[in-house]
Motif scaffolding. Structure first.
Motif, PDB file in Angstrom:
ATOM      1  N   ILE A   1      -6.069  -5.842   2.827  1.00 48.26           N
ATOM      2  CA  ILE A   1      -5.227  -5.375   1.726  1.00 48.26           C
ATOM      3  C   ILE A   1      -6.068  -4.697   0.646  1.00 48.26           C
ATOM      4  CG2 ILE A   1      -5.316  -7.584   0.507  1.00 48.26           C
ATOM      5  CD1 ILE A   1      -2.329  -5.118   0.782  1.00 48.26           C
ATOM      6  N   VAL A   2      -7.284  -5.212   0.420  1.00 48.65           N
ATOM      7  CA  VAL A   2      -8.169  -4.603  -0.574  1.00 48.65           C
ATOM      8  C   VAL A   2      -8.624  -3.226  -0.098  1.00 48.65           C
ATOM      9  CG1 VAL A   2     -10.317  -4.872  -1.869  1.00 48.65           C
ATOM     10  CG2 VAL A   2      -8.920  -6.877  -1.346  1.00 48.65           C
ATOM     11  N   LYS A   3      -8.910  -3.119   1.195  1.00 49.13           N
ATOM     12  CA  LYS A   3      -9.307  -1.827   1.747  1.00 49.13           C
ATOM     13  C   LYS A   3      -8.188  -0.803   1.615  1.00 49.13           C
ATOM     14  CE  LYS A   3     -12.336  -3.947   5.232  1.00 49.13           C
ATOM     15  NZ  LYS A   3     -12.541  -4.148   6.691  1.00 49.13           N
ATOM     16  N   ARG A   4      -6.968  -1.241   1.846  1.00 49.04           N
ATOM     17  CA  ARG A   4      -5.838  -0.318   1.756  1.00 49.04           C
ATOM     18  C   ARG A   4      -5.588   0.117   0.318  1.00 49.04           C
ATOM     19  NH1 ARG A   4      -1.545  -2.960   6.169  1.00 49.04           N
ATOM     20  NH2 ARG A   4      -2.949  -2.725   7.973  1.00 49.04           N
ATOM     21  N   LEU A   5      -5.750  -0.799  -0.607  1.00 46.14           N
ATOM     22  CA  LEU A   5      -5.622  -0.439  -2.010  1.00 46.14           C
ATOM     23  C   LEU A   5      -6.708   0.551  -2.418  1.00 46.14           C
ATOM     24  CD1 LEU A   5      -4.717  -3.871  -3.667  1.00 46.14           C
ATOM     25  CD2 LEU A   5      -3.277  -1.834  -3.531  1.00 46.14           C
ATOM     26  N   THR A   6      -7.932   0.323  -1.932  1.00 40.59           N
ATOM     27  CA  THR A   6      -9.031   1.245  -2.210  1.00 40.59           C
ATOM     28  C   THR A   6      -8.744   2.614  -1.642  1.00 40.59           C
ATOM     29  OG1 THR A   6     -10.588  -0.614  -2.123  1.00 40.59           O
ATOM     30  CG2 THR A   6     -11.509   1.597  -2.004  1.00 40.59           C
ATOM     31  N   ALA A   7      -8.231   2.648  -0.412  1.00 38.97           N
ATOM     32  CA  ALA A   7      -7.886   3.929   0.213  1.00 38.97           C
ATOM     33  C   ALA A   7      -6.831   4.656  -0.606  1.00 38.97           C
ATOM     34  CB  ALA A   7      -7.386   3.698   1.637  1.00 38.97           C
ATOM     35  N   LEU A   8      -5.813   3.922  -1.060  1.00 35.04           N
ATOM     36  CA  LEU A   8      -4.744   4.532  -1.858  1.00 35.04           C
ATOM     37  C   LEU A   8      -5.297   5.130  -3.151  1.00 35.04           C
ATOM     38  CD1 LEU A   8      -1.757   5.078  -2.446  1.00 35.04           C
ATOM     39  CD2 LEU A   8      -1.614   2.761  -3.405  1.00 35.04           C
ATOM     40  N   ILE A   9      -6.166   4.397  -3.816  1.00 41.22           N
ATOM     41  CA  ILE A   9      -6.727   4.888  -5.080  1.00 41.22           C
ATOM     42  C   ILE A   9      -7.622   6.104  -4.840  1.00 41.22           C
ATOM     43  CG2 ILE A   9      -8.191   4.288  -7.038  1.00 41.22           C
ATOM     44  CD1 ILE A   9      -7.209   1.411  -6.736  1.00 41.22           C
TER      45      ILE A   9
ATOM     46  N   LEU B   1     -11.271  12.481  -0.468  1.00 41.90           N
ATOM     47  CA  LEU B   1     -10.280  12.535   0.599  1.00 41.90           C
ATOM     48  C   LEU B   1     -10.815  11.869   1.857  1.00 41.90           C
ATOM     49  CD1 LEU B   1      -7.493  13.610   1.459  1.00 41.90           C
ATOM     50  CD2 LEU B   1      -8.638  15.710   2.206  1.00 41.90           C
ATOM     51  N   GLY B   2     -12.062  12.162   2.211  1.00 40.97           N
ATOM     52  CA  GLY B   2     -12.684  11.535   3.370  1.00 40.97           C
ATOM     53  C   GLY B   2     -12.870  10.037   3.181  1.00 40.97           C
ATOM     54  N   ALA B   3     -13.238   9.632   1.956  1.00 47.03           N
ATOM     55  CA  ALA B   3     -13.429   8.203   1.686  1.00 47.03           C
ATOM     56  C   ALA B   3     -12.118   7.446   1.824  1.00 47.03           C
ATOM     57  CB  ALA B   3     -14.000   8.013   0.281  1.00 47.03           C
ATOM     58  N   GLY B   4     -11.025   8.037   1.379  1.00 45.00           N
ATOM     59  CA  GLY B   4      -9.726   7.399   1.544  1.00 45.00           C
ATOM     60  C   GLY B   4      -9.388   7.176   3.002  1.00 45.00           C
ATOM     61  N   CYS B   5      -9.699   8.169   3.835  1.00 44.49           N
ATOM     62  CA  CYS B   5      -9.438   8.037   5.276  1.00 44.49           C
ATOM     63  C   CYS B   5     -10.287   6.924   5.893  1.00 44.49           C
ATOM     64  CB  CYS B   5      -9.724   9.365   5.979  1.00 44.49           C
ATOM     65  SG  CYS B   5      -8.582  10.700   5.552  1.00 44.49           S
ATOM     66  N   VAL B   6     -11.554   6.839   5.491  1.00 44.14           N
ATOM     67  CA  VAL B   6     -12.442   5.807   6.038  1.00 44.14           C
ATOM     68  C   VAL B   6     -11.930   4.410   5.692  1.00 44.14           C
ATOM     69  CG1 VAL B   6     -14.754   4.797   5.884  1.00 44.14           C
ATOM     70  CG2 VAL B   6     -14.489   7.276   6.083  1.00 44.14           C
ATOM     71  N   PHE B   7     -11.581   4.184   4.422  1.00 42.85           N
ATOM     72  CA  PHE B   7     -11.092   2.860   4.023  1.00 42.85           C
ATOM     73  C   PHE B   7      -9.765   2.539   4.681  1.00 42.85           C
ATOM     74  CE2 PHE B   7     -14.315   2.920   0.737  1.00 42.85           C
ATOM     75  CZ  PHE B   7     -14.568   1.573   0.515  1.00 42.85           C
ATOM     76  N   LEU B   8      -8.932   3.553   4.876  1.00 45.65           N
ATOM     77  CA  LEU B   8      -7.630   3.309   5.501  1.00 45.65           C
ATOM     78  C   LEU B   8      -7.780   2.922   6.966  1.00 45.65           C
ATOM     79  CD1 LEU B   8      -4.537   3.379   5.250  1.00 45.65           C
ATOM     80  CD2 LEU B   8      -4.642   5.799   5.882  1.00 45.65           C
ATOM     81  N   PHE B   9      -8.603   3.673   7.712  1.00 40.65           N
ATOM     82  CA  PHE B   9      -8.760   3.406   9.133  1.00 40.65           C
ATOM     83  C   PHE B   9      -9.538   2.128   9.423  1.00 40.65           C
ATOM     84  CE2 PHE B   9      -8.310   8.216   9.646  1.00 40.65           C
ATOM     85  CZ  PHE B   9      -6.953   8.097   9.912  1.00 40.65           C
TER      86      PHE B   9
END
Length: 235
Positions: free
Chosen positions: A139-147, A200-208
């Protein structure tokens, strides 16, 4: 599983190092005046000042103009002046300054506002990113990706507004951007786009990397990792 978790942790660590770098270059971009530059090799005579406009470079907050005069021998004498953008002029100032109108002011205010918002969201995103490195719950990773995605969106709006502002000045405000000038976007503008791509790339990394997983063995020597499963709280 331990090897995969360790690899993901290194990936997130490297990604966070990249976003810290992107934060720094965005701060440089916001603080420098080389978003837009233009040059008029032969100069453009300005009746109001009695000087020839030669070149200019500007950013979100400030503009610098180089003018020249000619002496009796025809030699050029250059002079550079810098001033802050007047983002909130009075009605009288707006009436007398023909390089401004309400639409260009809206562009300028929007660009600077999103620049500030982007930096603020970056700081919040890094708080979550560092926490995700310490306690990598999904959940923390997904929040980080969203931000991080929100940061990229703010930078995108900031840059697109600056492009629209430049195009508008080129067609509607010749005193701000003369049609005779050869204009180009400077290194500050390029740095801002690099920041957009990194976040943008960092968001993808945290999301995946935020998929749920169960630990095969609760006694694994992974003291810094937690099980990425929601906890049911019952009364």
């Amino acid at each position: 599983m331990a090897a995969q978790l360790e690899w993901e942790k290194k990936l997130l660590l490297g990604t966070t190092a990249g976003t810290v770098f992107a934060f720094l270059i965005q701060v440089v971009a916001l603080g420098t005046n080389h978003w837009l530059t233009f040059e008029i090799p032969n100069g453009l005579y300005v009746n109001k000042t009695g000087k020839y406009l030669y070149e200019s470079y500007s950013g979100l907050w400030r503009i610098c103009i180089t003018e020249f005069t000619k002496n009796s021998k025809g030699e050029r004498i250059y002079q550079e002046t810098c001033k802050d953008h007047n983002l909130f002029p009075t009605e009288m100032e707006l009436y007398h300054d023909h390089s401004l109108d309400m639409k260009i002011l809206d562009y300028m205010r929007t660009g600077t506002a999103f620049g500030i918002i982007a930096v603020t969201v970056m700081v919040i995103g890094h708080m979550f990113a560092f926490y995700a490195l310490r306690r990598p719950r999904y959940i923390v990773k997904r929040l980080t990706a969203l931000i991080h995605f929100m940061t990229a969106a703010c930078v995108l709006v900031e840059n697109e507004v600056f492009i629209r502002r430049t195009e508008y000045a080129k067609t509607k405000l010749p005193l701000r951007l003369p049609k005779e000038a050869d204009h180009s976007y400077g290194y500050s503008f390029v740095l801002s786009w690099i920041c957009f791509v990194i976040f943008l790339g960092a968001g993808c990394v945290f999301l995946f990397s935020s998929h749920k997983r169960k630990a095969d063995n609760l006694n694994e020597e992974l003291d810094d990792l937690e099980i990425d499963e929601p906890i049911a709280i019952r009364r």
